[in-house]
Scaffold this active site. Sequence first.
Site, short mmCIF file in Angstrom:
data_model
loop_
_atom_site.label_atom_id
_atom_site.label_comp_id
_atom_site.label_asym_id
_atom_site.label_seq_id
_atom_site.Cartn_x
_atom_site.Cartn_y
_atom_site.Cartn_z
N GLY A 156 0.84 -1.19 0.00
CA GLY A 156 0.00 0.00 0.00
C GLY A 156 0.88 1.24 0.00
O GLY A 156 0.77 2.10 0.87
N GLU A 196 0.61 -1.44 -4.78
CA GLU A 196 -0.50 -0.50 -4.65
C GLU A 196 -1.68 -0.99 -5.47
O GLU A 196 -1.53 -1.41 -6.62
CB GLU A 196 -0.06 0.89 -5.10
CG GLU A 196 -1.15 1.94 -5.11
CD GLU A 196 -1.78 2.17 -3.75
OE1 GLU A 196 -3.03 2.12 -3.68
OE2 GLU A 196 -1.04 2.39 -2.77
N LEU A 197 -2.88 -0.94 -4.88
CA LEU A 197 -4.07 -1.43 -5.55
C LEU A 197 -4.69 -0.40 -6.49
O LEU A 197 -5.27 -0.75 -7.51
CB LEU A 197 -5.10 -1.88 -4.50
CG LEU A 197 -6.41 -2.48 -4.98
CD1 LEU A 197 -6.16 -3.69 -5.88
CD2 LEU A 197 -7.28 -2.88 -3.80
N ASN A 235 -2.94 -6.65 -5.68
CA ASN A 235 -3.66 -6.78 -4.42
C ASN A 235 -2.81 -7.64 -3.49
O ASN A 235 -2.79 -8.86 -3.61
CB ASN A 235 -5.03 -7.41 -4.65
CG ASN A 235 -5.90 -7.41 -3.41
OD1 ASN A 235 -5.40 -7.36 -2.29
ND2 ASN A 235 -7.20 -7.45 -3.60
N ASP A 278 -5.52 1.49 5.31
CA ASP A 278 -6.94 1.79 5.48
C ASP A 278 -7.41 1.25 6.82
O ASP A 278 -7.19 0.08 7.14
CB ASP A 278 -7.77 1.14 4.37
CG ASP A 278 -7.51 1.79 3.01
OD1 ASP A 278 -6.84 2.83 2.99
OD2 ASP A 278 -7.97 1.25 2.00
N THR A 335 6.22 9.79 4.15
CA THR A 335 5.00 9.65 3.35
C THR A 335 4.13 10.91 3.42
O THR A 335 4.22 11.71 4.35
CB THR A 335 4.15 8.46 3.84
OG1 THR A 335 3.65 8.75 5.16
CG2 THR A 335 4.97 7.19 3.86
N GLU A 344 0.97 10.95 3.97
CA GLU A 344 0.07 10.83 5.12
C GLU A 344 0.77 11.24 6.41
O GLU A 344 0.19 11.93 7.25
CB GLU A 344 -0.44 9.39 5.23
CG GLU A 344 -1.33 8.94 4.09
CD GLU A 344 -0.53 8.39 2.92
OE1 GLU A 344 0.72 8.55 2.92
OE2 GLU A 344 -1.13 7.82 2.00
#
EC number: 2.1.1.33
Length: 255
Positions: A73, A96-97, A129, A152, A227, A229
């Site tokens: 991810g 990464e999806l 995935n 998530d 990152t 985030e």
Amino acid sequence: MSETEINPTISKSTGLPRKRFYRARAHSNPLSDSHFPVPISPSQVDYSLHYPQLFPSSGQADSSKKIQFADVGCGFGGLLISLSTLFPETLMIGMELRDKVTEYVKERISSLRIANPGHYQNVSVVRTNSMKYIPNYFEKGQLSKMFFLFPDPHFKEKNHRRRVISPFLLDEYAYVLEDGGIIYTITDVEELGDWMKSCLENHPMFEALTEKELEADPVVKLLSSATEEGQKVARNGGQTFQAVFRRIVPTNQAS
């Protein structure tokens, strides 16, 4: 005419792709079916597509040099870019999806390689995935580090099965990690942080790093700063919750 004049997705000032052209939903359902190619086994991973300067032709996955770091991810690739220069001899890959985000990371790496000849050749990204296909990419004991940064949270209890850290998935991570290999996790959601730490504490093949080991590990410092985030949390004065564990051999299996 320069590439930045031809391609509006490239920033004229930095030469890097502009995130606004690659924005995607913050969350995705890892249990839904997605359509992208998946290697049948780790031996079928084409390293020449990911590291063309190091593997100029296909069919070299049996080389002694293999991927050692996996950023699961990986988002917009901030951690990967930092790790690439910190460990220039180590092959690493982001998983990464989201398709648009994956494309951004590909363009980011390509731009950095062009701007910095000879550098960033050890880093790549793949759209996949990870909750379904980790064993398709990595052999037993292949990885030395795995990263799960700001995953998530899937707040609803019925969706906890979608969390990327779970007792079942830790079995797979333990399989692809070498003895002593490390899992790094961080989140700004306390409940999720407690969940990930509890899952790792209760798994027989993982043990927490000591405070002294955490302080000595240069990677730990990147978890909250490399990152997008993490930078956002820092700007907002928020808290983060880390859990860093190494893979071990259970006592009853040790020879």
